[in-house]
Design a protein around this motif. Structure first.
Motif, PDB file in Angstrom:
ATOM      1  N   ARG A 164     -14.847  10.816   9.378  1.00  0.00           N
ATOM      2  CA  ARG A 164     -14.607  11.634   8.207  1.00  0.00           C
ATOM      3  C   ARG A 164     -14.208  13.058   8.572  1.00  0.00           C
ATOM      4  NH1 ARG A 164     -15.699   9.317   3.586  1.00  0.00           N
ATOM      5  NH2 ARG A 164     -15.698  11.322   2.524  1.00  0.00           N
ATOM      6  N   LEU A 165     -13.406  13.253   9.586  1.00  0.00           N
ATOM      7  CA  LEU A 165     -12.942  14.597   9.925  1.00  0.00           C
ATOM      8  C   LEU A 165     -11.949  15.103   8.891  1.00  0.00           C
ATOM      9  CD1 LEU A 165     -12.542  14.498  13.809  1.00  0.00           C
ATOM     10  CD2 LEU A 165     -14.471  15.263  12.436  1.00  0.00           C
ATOM     11  N   VAL A 166     -11.019  14.257   8.488  1.00  0.00           N
ATOM     12  CA  VAL A 166     -10.058  14.615   7.453  1.00  0.00           C
ATOM     13  C   VAL A 166     -10.098  13.542   6.380  1.00  0.00           C
ATOM     14  CG1 VAL A 166      -7.628  15.041   6.918  1.00  0.00           C
ATOM     15  CG2 VAL A 166      -8.576  15.824   9.098  1.00  0.00           C
ATOM     16  N   ARG A 195       5.529  18.631  -1.454  1.00  0.00           N
ATOM     17  CA  ARG A 195       4.624  19.571  -2.104  1.00  0.00           C
ATOM     18  C   ARG A 195       3.238  19.459  -1.477  1.00  0.00           C
ATOM     19  NH1 ARG A 195       1.621  16.417  -5.589  1.00  0.00           N
ATOM     20  NH2 ARG A 195       2.559  14.394  -6.106  1.00  0.00           N
ATOM     21  N   SER A 196       2.375  20.385  -1.842  1.00  0.00           N
ATOM     22  CA  SER A 196       1.032  20.425  -1.274  1.00  0.00           C
ATOM     23  C   SER A 196       0.037  19.638  -2.108  1.00  0.00           C
ATOM     24  CB  SER A 196       0.559  21.877  -1.167  1.00  0.00           C
ATOM     25  OG  SER A 196       1.303  22.583  -0.194  1.00  0.00           O
ATOM     26  N   VAL A 197      -1.002  19.147  -1.434  1.00  0.00           N
ATOM     27  CA  VAL A 197      -2.131  18.496  -2.099  1.00  0.00           C
ATOM     28  C   VAL A 197      -3.407  18.902  -1.370  1.00  0.00           C
ATOM     29  CG1 VAL A 197      -0.883  16.499  -2.999  1.00  0.00           C
ATOM     30  CG2 VAL A 197      -1.808  16.420  -0.672  1.00  0.00           C
ATOM     31  N   TYR A 198      -4.519  18.791  -2.073  1.00  0.00           N
ATOM     32  CA  TYR A 198      -5.813  19.114  -1.478  1.00  0.00           C
ATOM     33  C   TYR A 198      -6.224  18.069  -0.437  1.00  0.00           C
ATOM     34  CZ  TYR A 198      -7.202  22.907  -4.662  1.00  0.00           C
ATOM     35  OH  TYR A 198      -7.304  24.091  -5.346  1.00  0.00           O
ATOM     36  N   ALA A 199      -7.075  18.491   0.477  1.00  0.00           N
ATOM     37  CA  ALA A 199      -7.718  17.595   1.434  1.00  0.00           C
ATOM     38  C   ALA A 199      -9.179  18.019   1.562  1.00  0.00           C
ATOM     39  CB  ALA A 199      -7.024  17.660   2.789  1.00  0.00           C
ATOM     40  N   LYS A 200      -9.996  17.128   2.057  1.00  0.00           N
ATOM     41  CA  LYS A 200     -11.369  17.459   2.396  1.00  0.00           C
ATOM     42  C   LYS A 200     -11.562  17.239   3.898  1.00  0.00           C
ATOM     43  CE  LYS A 200     -13.237  16.086  -2.115  1.00  0.00           C
ATOM     44  NZ  LYS A 200     -14.208  15.182  -2.812  1.00  0.00           N
ATOM     45  N   HIS A 201     -12.587  17.841   4.444  1.00  0.00           N
ATOM     46  CA  HIS A 201     -12.837  17.655   5.882  1.00  0.00           C
ATOM     47  C   HIS A 201     -14.320  17.808   6.173  1.00  0.00           C
ATOM     48  CE1 HIS A 201     -13.582  21.932   6.948  1.00  0.00           C
ATOM     49  NE2 HIS A 201     -12.767  22.183   5.940  1.00  0.00           N
ATOM     50  N   GLY A 202     -14.712  17.350   7.363  1.00  0.00           N
ATOM     51  CA  GLY A 202     -16.103  17.401   7.758  1.00  0.00           C
ATOM     52  C   GLY A 202     -16.346  18.261   8.980  1.00  0.00           C
ATOM     53  N   LEU A 203     -15.637  19.412   9.065  1.00  0.00           N
ATOM     54  CA  LEU A 203     -15.695  20.242  10.270  1.00  0.00           C
ATOM     55  C   LEU A 203     -16.479  21.540  10.084  1.00  0.00           C
ATOM     56  CD1 LEU A 203     -11.966  19.759  11.306  1.00  0.00           C
ATOM     57  CD2 LEU A 203     -13.962  18.946  12.603  1.00  0.00           C
ATOM     58  N   GLU A 252       6.866  22.999  11.038  1.00  0.00           N
ATOM     59  CA  GLU A 252       6.096  21.769  11.087  1.00  0.00           C
ATOM     60  C   GLU A 252       5.339  21.527   9.786  1.00  0.00           C
ATOM     61  OE1 GLU A 252       3.438  25.146  12.411  1.00  0.00           O
ATOM     62  OE2 GLU A 252       5.520  24.545  12.756  1.00  0.00           O
ATOM     63  N   HIS A 253       4.843  20.316   9.617  1.00  0.00           N
ATOM     64  CA  HIS A 253       3.852  20.006   8.600  1.00  0.00           C
ATOM     65  C   HIS A 253       2.485  20.453   9.132  1.00  0.00           C
ATOM     66  CE1 HIS A 253       6.656  17.286   6.478  1.00  0.00           C
ATOM     67  NE2 HIS A 253       7.019  16.867   7.680  1.00  0.00           N
ATOM     68  N   SER A 254       1.529  20.666   8.225  1.00  0.00           N
ATOM     69  CA  SER A 254       0.194  21.024   8.706  1.00  0.00           C
ATOM     70  C   SER A 254      -0.859  20.771   7.636  1.00  0.00           C
ATOM     71  CB  SER A 254       0.141  22.495   9.137  1.00  0.00           C
ATOM     72  OG  SER A 254       0.288  23.348   8.015  1.00  0.00           O
ATOM     73  N   PHE A 255      -2.098  20.673   8.109  1.00  0.00           N
ATOM     74  CA  PHE A 255      -3.263  20.736   7.244  1.00  0.00           C
ATOM     75  C   PHE A 255      -3.990  22.037   7.555  1.00  0.00           C
ATOM     76  CE2 PHE A 255      -2.468  16.215   7.132  1.00  0.00           C
ATOM     77  CZ  PHE A 255      -2.776  15.876   5.814  1.00  0.00           C
ATOM     78  N   LEU A 256      -4.248  22.834   6.536  1.00  0.00           N
ATOM     79  CA  LEU A 256      -5.016  24.063   6.685  1.00  0.00           C
ATOM     80  C   LEU A 256      -6.405  23.790   6.121  1.00  0.00           C
ATOM     81  CD1 LEU A 256      -4.981  27.079   7.510  1.00  0.00           C
ATOM     82  CD2 LEU A 256      -4.370  27.597   5.128  1.00  0.00           C
ATOM     83  N   LEU A 257      -7.404  23.769   6.991  1.00  0.00           N
ATOM     84  CA  LEU A 257      -8.767  23.371   6.624  1.00  0.00           C
ATOM     85  C   LEU A 257      -9.680  24.588   6.684  1.00  0.00           C
ATOM     86  CD1 LEU A 257      -8.924  20.123   8.802  1.00  0.00           C
ATOM     87  CD2 LEU A 257      -8.064  20.364   6.451  1.00  0.00           C
ATOM     88  N   LEU A 312     -12.979  22.251   2.265  1.00  0.00           N
ATOM     89  CA  LEU A 312     -11.733  21.924   1.582  1.00  0.00           C
ATOM     90  C   LEU A 312     -10.538  22.382   2.408  1.00  0.00           C
ATOM     91  CD1 LEU A 312     -12.243  22.755  -2.221  1.00  0.00           C
ATOM     92  CD2 LEU A 312     -11.866  20.512  -1.194  1.00  0.00           C
ATOM     93  N   GLY A 313      -9.392  21.781   2.144  1.00  0.00           N
ATOM     94  CA  GLY A 313      -8.167  22.170   2.831  1.00  0.00           C
ATOM     95  C   GLY A 313      -6.962  21.829   1.990  1.00  0.00           C
TER      96      GLY A 313
END
Length: 289
Positions: free
Chosen positions: A10-12, A26-34, A150-155, A206-207
């Motif tokens: 469950r990291l991302v 477009r952007s969407v929300y993400a969750k993370h466990g860090l 690049e693409h990225s996730f900002l957490l 959140l990310g």
């Protein structure tokens, strides 16, 4: 993990359908466990900063205008670790780049993106290169408007920030116009960007997913902010970078290049030209060094 996966790390944690529909657009929300990970405490990050190559550490003023064209200005004094430990009082924003050069962080980067890789394996040629950045910001800091190759996730690991993303979903021609202006070093219509922007408020755990070449800017709230960015390149990102750069050079000499995707053969010629130019430029730099 990806929703619906049987992995337990469950990291991302992203919604499969939402991400698939939003990818590259477009952007969407993400969750993370860090947030509670021992590698992402302020003390661990300070130690990391002193281990990185000097060119991987950037220290600049924490409060910059959203429209900022002066480039990077180093305001760092003393060891990077001290700047990070004093971040609440320093009014500085620290960026640690390419933290994958340290094995412990490389493992977290790969574990995180392995969970996303299945969703992009058949999109844009799949993942070619992964990296990791850390952003450590003083309270009420800002990051000027910019686009990333690049693409990225900002957490968000600590604190809270607002990420404003101008994807121009209802009018792609405006995105193309503003992207070209930015890449050419010309003044962008920031008012139009603000009007079109979606704001993602992210706190600890959140990310947000950020697509390649979509304008965005950031402001943090009260308290110290720590964000972990995991960018990834695809084959298409690399191709797009070459085409955009050649198109920018062509516009500077008053030509009107075809946009990316209008002609695959012409895009291929631009990619070859950019690679040749990059090889020559790097050879000159090595000789000068």
């Amino acid at each position: 993990m990806i929703v619906g996966s049987v992995r337990e790390s469950r990291l991302v944690d992203i919604d499969r359908q939402s991400f698939t529909e939003a990818f590259a657009k477009r952007s969407v929300y993400a969750k993370h466990g860090l947030s509670d990970h021992p590698l992402f405490t302020l003390e661990a990050i300070a130690e990391l900063a002193d281990r990185l190559r000097p060119d991987s550490v950037r220290r600049e003023r924490g409060q910059l205008p959203f429209v900022y064209t002066d480039g990077y200005v180093d305001v760092g004094e003393g060891p990077p670790s001290q700047t990070i430990l004093d971040i609440e009082r320093s009014r500085v924003r620290v960026m640690l780049r390419d933290i994958q050069q340290v094995s412990e962080y490389a493992e977290v980067i790969h574990d995180s993106l392995d969970e996303v890789d299945a969703l992009v394996a058949h999109r844009e040629g799949g993942m070619l290169h992964r990296a990791g950045y850390l952003f450590i910001s003083s309270p009420a800091a800002t990051t000027p408007m910019h686009v990333d190759v690049e693409h990225s996730f900002l957490l968000q690991v600590r604190g809270a920030k607002n990420v404003h993303v101008a994807a121009f979903a209802s009018d792609p021609s405006l995105l193309q116009r503003e992207r070209s202006r930015y890449l050419d070093g010309r003044e962008c219509d920031f008012a139009a960007m603000k009007a079109a922007a979606d704001t993602f408020a992210i706190g600890s755990g959140l990310g947000v997913y950020l697509p390649s070449y979509v304008p965005h800017w950031v402001d943090t709230e009260a308290g110290v902010s720590i964000s972990f960015s995991i960018p990834f390149f695809t084959a298409f990102c690399r191709r797009a970078e070459s085409v955009y750069r050649i198109n920018s050079l062509m516009r500077r000499v008053h030509l009107s290049p075809r946009p990316l995707g209008a002609s695959q053969p012409i895009d291929g010629m631009k990619v070859a030209a950019h690679r040749s130019w990059s090889t020559l430029r790097n050879a000159r730099r090595r000789l000068a060094a």
